[in-house]
Design a protein around this motif. Sequence first.
Motif, PDB file in Angstrom:
ATOM      1  N   LEU A  16      -0.030  11.733   5.592  1.00 43.66           N
ATOM      2  CA  LEU A  16       0.741  10.452   6.198  1.00 43.66           C
ATOM      3  C   LEU A  16       0.371   9.121   5.367  1.00 43.66           C
ATOM      4  O   LEU A  16      -0.640   9.269   4.518  1.00 43.66           O
ATOM      5  CB  LEU A  16      -0.265  10.020   7.388  1.00 43.66           C
ATOM      6  CG  LEU A  16      -0.248  11.056   8.742  1.00 43.66           C
ATOM      7  CD1 LEU A  16      -1.076  10.887   9.797  1.00 43.66           C
ATOM      8  CD2 LEU A  16       1.205  11.074   9.275  1.00 43.66           C
ATOM      9  N   LEU A  17       1.034   8.060   5.587  1.00 48.52           N
ATOM     10  CA  LEU A  17       0.985   6.726   4.521  1.00 48.52           C
ATOM     11  C   LEU A  17       0.414   5.749   5.386  1.00 48.52           C
ATOM     12  O   LEU A  17       0.493   5.791   6.397  1.00 48.52           O
ATOM     13  CB  LEU A  17       2.250   6.311   4.059  1.00 48.52           C
ATOM     14  CG  LEU A  17       3.311   7.400   3.098  1.00 48.52           C
ATOM     15  CD1 LEU A  17       4.419   6.538   2.601  1.00 48.52           C
ATOM     16  CD2 LEU A  17       2.008   7.896   1.931  1.00 48.52           C
ATOM     17  N   ILE A  18      -0.767   5.160   4.798  1.00 53.34           N
ATOM     18  CA  ILE A  18      -1.160   3.720   5.583  1.00 53.34           C
ATOM     19  C   ILE A  18      -0.659   2.793   4.332  1.00 53.34           C
ATOM     20  O   ILE A  18      -0.760   2.627   3.292  1.00 53.34           O
ATOM     21  CB  ILE A  18      -2.753   3.747   5.212  1.00 53.34           C
ATOM     22  CG1 ILE A  18      -3.151   5.001   6.115  1.00 53.34           C
ATOM     23  CG2 ILE A  18      -3.328   2.667   5.839  1.00 53.34           C
ATOM     24  CD1 ILE A  18      -4.725   5.389   6.323  1.00 53.34           C
ATOM     25  N   CYS A  19      -0.343   1.921   5.202  1.00 55.55           N
ATOM     26  CA  CYS A  19       0.213   0.410   4.446  1.00 55.55           C
ATOM     27  C   CYS A  19      -0.599  -0.601   5.370  1.00 55.55           C
ATOM     28  O   CYS A  19      -1.074  -0.560   6.528  1.00 55.55           O
ATOM     29  CB  CYS A  19       1.553   0.345   4.755  1.00 55.55           C
ATOM     30  SG  CYS A  19       2.483   0.161   6.168  1.00 55.55           S
ATOM     31  N   GLY A  54       0.920  -1.073  -0.080  1.00 54.48           N
ATOM     32  CA  GLY A  54       0.005  -0.172  -0.200  1.00 54.48           C
ATOM     33  C   GLY A  54       0.940   1.124   0.043  1.00 54.48           C
ATOM     34  O   GLY A  54       1.321   1.621  -1.061  1.00 54.48           O
ATOM     35  N   PHE A  55       1.141   1.875   1.282  1.00 53.74           N
ATOM     36  CA  PHE A  55       1.914   2.970   1.333  1.00 53.74           C
ATOM     37  C   PHE A  55       1.512   4.141   0.581  1.00 53.74           C
ATOM     38  O   PHE A  55       2.158   4.804  -0.466  1.00 53.74           O
ATOM     39  CB  PHE A  55       3.420   2.845   1.057  1.00 53.74           C
ATOM     40  CG  PHE A  55       3.907   1.600   1.806  1.00 53.74           C
ATOM     41  CD1 PHE A  55       4.681   1.992   3.187  1.00 53.74           C
ATOM     42  CD2 PHE A  55       4.009   0.276   1.370  1.00 53.74           C
ATOM     43  CE1 PHE A  55       5.272   1.028   3.769  1.00 53.74           C
ATOM     44  CE2 PHE A  55       4.419  -0.723   2.191  1.00 53.74           C
ATOM     45  CZ  PHE A  55       5.245  -0.520   3.496  1.00 53.74           C
ATOM     46  N   ILE A  56       0.094   4.378   0.818  1.00 51.02           N
ATOM     47  CA  ILE A  56      -0.852   5.385   0.012  1.00 51.02           C
ATOM     48  C   ILE A  56      -1.112   6.599   1.222  1.00 51.02           C
ATOM     49  O   ILE A  56      -1.540   6.097   2.269  1.00 51.02           O
ATOM     50  CB  ILE A  56      -1.966   4.761  -0.606  1.00 51.02           C
ATOM     51  CG1 ILE A  56      -1.555   3.593  -1.348  1.00 51.02           C
ATOM     52  CG2 ILE A  56      -2.944   5.844  -1.395  1.00 51.02           C
ATOM     53  CD1 ILE A  56      -2.606   2.927  -1.941  1.00 51.02           C
ATOM     54  N   GLY A 116      -6.767  -8.407   8.346  1.00 48.01           N
ATOM     55  CA  GLY A 116      -5.150  -8.111   8.108  1.00 48.01           C
ATOM     56  C   GLY A 116      -4.767  -6.802   9.370  1.00 48.01           C
ATOM     57  O   GLY A 116      -5.640  -6.492  10.364  1.00 48.01           O
ATOM     58  N   VAL A 117      -3.727  -6.380   9.190  1.00 44.20           N
ATOM     59  CA  VAL A 117      -3.312  -5.423  10.162  1.00 44.20           C
ATOM     60  C   VAL A 117      -2.862  -4.259   9.270  1.00 44.20           C
ATOM     61  O   VAL A 117      -2.557  -4.479   8.002  1.00 44.20           O
ATOM     62  CB  VAL A 117      -2.061  -5.709  10.954  1.00 44.20           C
ATOM     63  CG1 VAL A 117      -2.670  -6.730  12.149  1.00 44.20           C
ATOM     64  CG2 VAL A 117      -0.834  -6.334  10.312  1.00 44.20           C
ATOM     65  N   TYR A 118      -2.908  -2.914   9.743  1.00 43.04           N
ATOM     66  CA  TYR A 118      -2.395  -1.714   9.192  1.00 43.04           C
ATOM     67  C   TYR A 118      -1.680  -1.026   9.989  1.00 43.04           C
ATOM     68  O   TYR A 118      -1.787  -0.801  11.078  1.00 43.04           O
ATOM     69  CB  TYR A 118      -3.824  -1.076   8.419  1.00 43.04           C
ATOM     70  CG  TYR A 118      -4.682  -0.642   9.504  1.00 43.04           C
ATOM     71  CD1 TYR A 118      -4.758   0.660   9.736  1.00 43.04           C
ATOM     72  CD2 TYR A 118      -5.670  -1.448   9.863  1.00 43.04           C
ATOM     73  CE1 TYR A 118      -5.494   1.313  10.483  1.00 43.04           C
ATOM     74  CE2 TYR A 118      -6.612  -0.866  10.891  1.00 43.04           C
ATOM     75  CZ  TYR A 118      -6.391   0.469  10.993  1.00 43.04           C
ATOM     76  OH  TYR A 118      -7.533   0.656  12.004  1.00 43.04           O
TER      77      TYR A 118
END
Length: 165
Positions: A128-131, A16-18, A35-37
């Motif tokens: 901020l990035l979310i993965c 991800g890293f969006i 899952g986890v993020y």
Amino acid sequence: MNFNEISSIKDYGFTGFIPVGQLMKDVSMIPDSKGVYMVLYIQDTPPVFLEKGTGGFFKGKDPNVQQMTLRENWVEGTKVVYIGKAGGASHSSTLKNRIKQYLRFGEGKNVGHWGGRFIWQLKESNSLLICWKVITDEEPRKVEKNLINDFKNEYNMRPFANLSD
């Protein structure tokens, strides 16, 4: 895992890293899986804390805290500011709907995602990035808890916006 290196986080299986701002417009790339993020602060400069953030007032409760509390919870030397989970034996949520809920809370909606609310008092919250990491063979809560414990072992405190273990 090195919580301050995106390459290490990727090696651990996160994708991800969006940016948050992009995900607020379109969450279609997030998997419909348990899952986890993680939420990552990638700026090279210290954070700017807002007196009043963008988080929603869930059940009438003000999500904002004093700037001193934010400063006390900030963790230097890491990109990871929040670790969350989606789904599991007792929860049917998916990464897509849990992250979407988190983002809606950050847009000021009355949504039940109280955990992680400190990030909405960061001036840079949209960048901020979310993965995320899809979990198929373990309970997401167990993986989340292990990640938080690994983080605590490294930094002697929880990630910035994780208010509990």
